[in-house]
Design a protein around this motif. Structure first.
Motif, mmCIF file in Angstrom:
data_model
loop_
_atom_site.group_PDB
_atom_site.id
_atom_site.type_symbol
_atom_site.label_atom_id
_atom_site.label_comp_id
_atom_site.label_asym_id
_atom_site.label_seq_id
_atom_site.Cartn_x
_atom_site.Cartn_y
_atom_site.Cartn_z
ATOM 1 N N GLY A 1 0.786 -1.226 0.000
ATOM 2 C CA GLY A 1 0.000 0.000 0.000
ATOM 3 C C GLY A 1 0.817 1.275 0.000
ATOM 4 O O GLY A 1 0.267 2.352 -0.200
ATOM 5 N N TRP A 2 2.145 1.170 0.209
ATOM 6 C CA TRP A 2 3.007 2.351 0.201
ATOM 7 C C TRP A 2 3.377 2.685 -1.239
ATOM 8 O O TRP A 2 3.771 1.816 -2.008
ATOM 9 N N SER A 3 3.308 3.960 -1.621
ATOM 10 C CA SER A 3 3.735 4.396 -2.943
ATOM 11 C C SER A 3 5.220 4.749 -2.880
ATOM 12 O O SER A 3 5.612 5.706 -2.204
ATOM 13 N N VAL A 4 6.053 3.965 -3.559
ATOM 14 C CA VAL A 4 7.505 4.145 -3.495
ATOM 15 C C VAL A 4 8.105 3.951 -4.886
ATOM 16 O O VAL A 4 7.425 3.560 -5.830
ATOM 17 N N VAL A 5 9.405 4.234 -4.989
ATOM 18 C CA VAL A 5 10.166 3.929 -6.200
ATOM 19 C C VAL A 5 11.048 2.726 -5.910
ATOM 20 O O VAL A 5 11.693 2.656 -4.862
ATOM 21 N N MET A 6 11.053 1.783 -6.826
ATOM 22 C CA MET A 6 11.912 0.607 -6.697
ATOM 23 C C MET A 6 12.972 0.646 -7.793
ATOM 24 O O MET A 6 12.656 0.779 -8.969
ATOM 25 N N LYS A 7 14.218 0.560 -7.391
ATOM 26 C CA LYS A 7 15.326 0.445 -8.338
ATOM 27 C C LYS A 7 15.783 -1.005 -8.304
ATOM 28 O O LYS A 7 16.172 -1.511 -7.253
ATOM 29 N N GLU A 8 15.730 -1.670 -9.443
ATOM 30 C CA GLU A 8 15.920 -3.122 -9.478
ATOM 31 C C GLU A 8 17.050 -3.501 -10.431
ATOM 32 O O GLU A 8 17.152 -2.988 -11.540
ATOM 33 N N LEU A 9 17.879 -4.436 -9.975
ATOM 34 C CA LEU A 9 18.971 -4.951 -10.797
ATOM 35 C C LEU A 9 18.922 -6.470 -10.799
ATOM 36 O O LEU A 9 18.927 -7.099 -9.737
ATOM 37 N N GLY A 10 18.854 -7.061 -11.981
ATOM 38 C CA GLY A 10 18.891 -8.518 -12.093
ATOM 39 C C GLY A 10 20.322 -9.011 -12.035
ATOM 40 O O GLY A 10 21.121 -8.713 -12.922
ATOM 41 N N THR A 11 20.663 -9.765 -10.994
ATOM 42 C CA THR A 11 22.058 -10.164 -10.784
ATOM 43 C C THR A 11 22.504 -11.295 -11.697
ATOM 44 O O THR A 11 23.698 -11.497 -11.894
ATOM 45 N N SER A 12 21.564 -12.034 -12.268
ATOM 46 C CA SER A 12 21.949 -13.192 -13.087
ATOM 47 C C SER A 12 22.452 -12.787 -14.469
ATOM 48 O O SER A 12 23.163 -13.549 -15.120
ATOM 49 N N THR A 13 22.099 -11.582 -14.916
ATOM 50 C CA THR A 13 22.478 -11.158 -16.268
ATOM 51 C C THR A 13 23.423 -9.967 -16.281
ATOM 52 O O THR A 13 23.903 -9.585 -17.346
ATOM 53 N N MET A 14 23.693 -9.375 -15.118
ATOM 54 C CA MET A 14 24.524 -8.177 -15.068
ATOM 55 C C MET A 14 25.967 -8.499 -14.696
ATOM 56 O O MET A 14 26.253 -9.502 -14.055
ATOM 57 N N SER A 15 26.861 -7.610 -15.078
ATOM 58 C CA SER A 15 28.278 -7.786 -14.779
ATOM 59 C C SER A 15 28.547 -7.543 -13.299
ATOM 60 O O SER A 15 27.750 -6.912 -12.598
ATOM 61 N N GLN A 16 29.692 -8.029 -12.847
ATOM 62 C CA GLN A 16 30.092 -7.808 -11.459
ATOM 63 C C GLN A 16 30.236 -6.315 -11.177
ATOM 64 O O GLN A 16 29.891 -5.840 -10.091
ATOM 65 N N ALA A 17 30.719 -5.552 -12.170
ATOM 66 C CA ALA A 17 30.891 -4.103 -11.984
ATOM 67 C C ALA A 17 29.551 -3.419 -11.730
ATOM 68 O O ALA A 17 29.445 -2.531 -10.880
ATOM 69 N N SER A 18 28.507 -3.830 -12.466
ATOM 70 C CA SER A 18 27.179 -3.243 -12.272
ATOM 71 C C SER A 18 26.629 -3.579 -10.894
ATOM 72 O O SER A 18 26.033 -2.732 -10.218
ATOM 73 N N ILE A 19 26.833 -4.821 -10.471
ATOM 74 C CA ILE A 19 26.348 -5.244 -9.154
ATOM 75 C C ILE A 19 27.063 -4.477 -8.052
ATOM 76 O O ILE A 19 26.447 -4.012 -7.088
ATOM 77 N N GLU A 20 28.372 -4.304 -8.202
ATOM 78 C CA GLU A 20 29.137 -3.584 -7.183
ATOM 79 C C GLU A 20 28.734 -2.114 -7.130
ATOM 80 O O GLU A 20 28.668 -1.517 -6.053
ATOM 81 N N ALA A 21 28.465 -1.511 -8.300
ATOM 82 C CA ALA A 21 28.035 -0.109 -8.322
ATOM 83 C C ALA A 21 26.701 0.057 -7.602
ATOM 84 O O ALA A 21 26.509 0.990 -6.815
#
Length: 343
Positions: free
Chosen positions: A98-118
């Motif tokens: 019920g809370w209106s929020v922003v979600m920033k989502e990163l899929g770890t299975s397809t992204m590089s280690q650099a993206s995950i660390e950032a």
């Protein structure tokens, strides 16, 4: 004196209750232990995937005192907003229980280690940073189903979107609005620097705004911290070229750069507000680094009103090639606050 049968019965009942209490306590501890084991097993599975192995410092038991605890039984995505910046994450408007929020989502299975660390660096910075009105508010985060998710306060739009809308309308941004925006942003920069944090990618797209009742900008907050770093000097070349300071462009071959790089980017935000254009919009993208390192500045429109002169001066000061020639946040804050008070 011998105990009466009634007294013996009461003593036995009391002993029985004590034993039952101890058994209950042991059962509770066993349940807690089994729950912890399940959590550890789930954690081991995540770590065994390799890409999450370096996130143990981010998703640790240590929590910010300011973090908001929210149940995440129900996440309903209502709208995809945009790509979420340098970490290749995506932004969504959503409802969390019920809370209106922003979600920033990163899929770890397809992204590089650099993206995950950032992305993990952004989460850690926001989680541990005390709240400030001009910094996007961290709510909570989670690791679930091969996704890292960061939940933040919902804002109305980015400053970049607002500038584009004003350009399309054919109108200039009201002078008072420009000063209000600049005051909020420099307050945010000053706060970040007081926490020993360089943002390193300040631009209008990373400033988020809330509107008041009359569709006027009420508040601006700095967001998108995947390039931010808690350090006083670094040589890593990061950012968006049109907003990057000369010393950042040349960092790999020089002594590095420090907090004044954010002031240069702030100068480019001033340019955006008064020109309604992206810095170096009329230059070839491949030539921008060379122009910046030579100390060249983006050309301002010839038809700016006279009342913009103090803003042009601020732009010129903040975009000086030499880092030491740029004003400090405190000086800028005082100057802008005085200008706003005199309007």
């Amino acid at each position: 004196r011998q105990s009466e049968p009634g007294e013996l019965s009461e003593a036995m009942d009391a002993s029985k209750k004590i034993l039952e209490g101890r058994i209950q306590a042991l059962q509770t501890k066993e349940e807690e232990y089994l729950f912890q084991v399940e959590e550890l097993e789930a954690r081991i599975k995540e770590l065994s995937k390799g890409k999450l192995a370096k996130l143990n410092t981010v998703f640790s038991p240590r929590r910010s005192k300011t973090a908001i605890t929210v149940s995440t039984k129900s996440i309903i995505i209502t709208q995809k907003i945009s790509e979420g910046g340098g970490s290749s994450a995506e932004l969504y408007s959503c409802l969390v229980d019920g809370w209106s929020v922003v979600m920033k989502e990163l899929g770890t299975s397809t992204m590089s280690q650099a993206s995950i660390e950032a992305f993990s660096r952004e989460i850690r910075l926001l989680e541990l940073m005390p709240p400030h009105p001009n910094i996007v508010r961290y709510l909570f985060h989670e690791v679930k189903d091969n996704y890292l998710r960061l939940f933040m306060t919902q804002y109305d739009c980015s400053l970049g979107s607002y500038i584009r809308a004003m350009k399309e309308s054919g109108e200039r941004i009201p002078l008072k609005t420009i000063y209000r925006v600049l005051l909020d942003v420099i307050r945010g920069i000053e706060y970040l620097h007081s926490q020993n944090i360089m943002h390193r990618d300040l631009k209008s797209e990373n400033i988020f705004i809330l509107y008041g009742e009359r569709k006027e900008i009420q508040l601006c907050a700095i967001g998108d911290f995947d390039t931010a770093k808690q350090v006083s000097n670094t040589k890593t070349v990061l950012g968006t070229p049109s907003w990057m300071a000369p010393e950042v462009m040349a960092a790999s071959s020089t002594e590095g750069y420090s907090f004044p790089c954010d002031i240069y980017s702030y100068g480019m935000i001033i340019y955006e507000l008064i020109s309604l254009q992206i810095p170096f919009h009329d230059s070839n993208a491949m030539r921008i680094p060379m122009l910046v390192m030579q100390g060249k500045k983006p050309d301002l429109p010839d038809d700016l009103p006279k009342e913009y002169d103090p803003l042009i001066t601020l732009f010129e000061q903040c975009s000086e090639k030499a880092p030491e020639a740029r004003p400090l946040p405190a000086k800028l804050k005082t100057s802008i606050a005085l200008s706003l008070a005199n309007l």
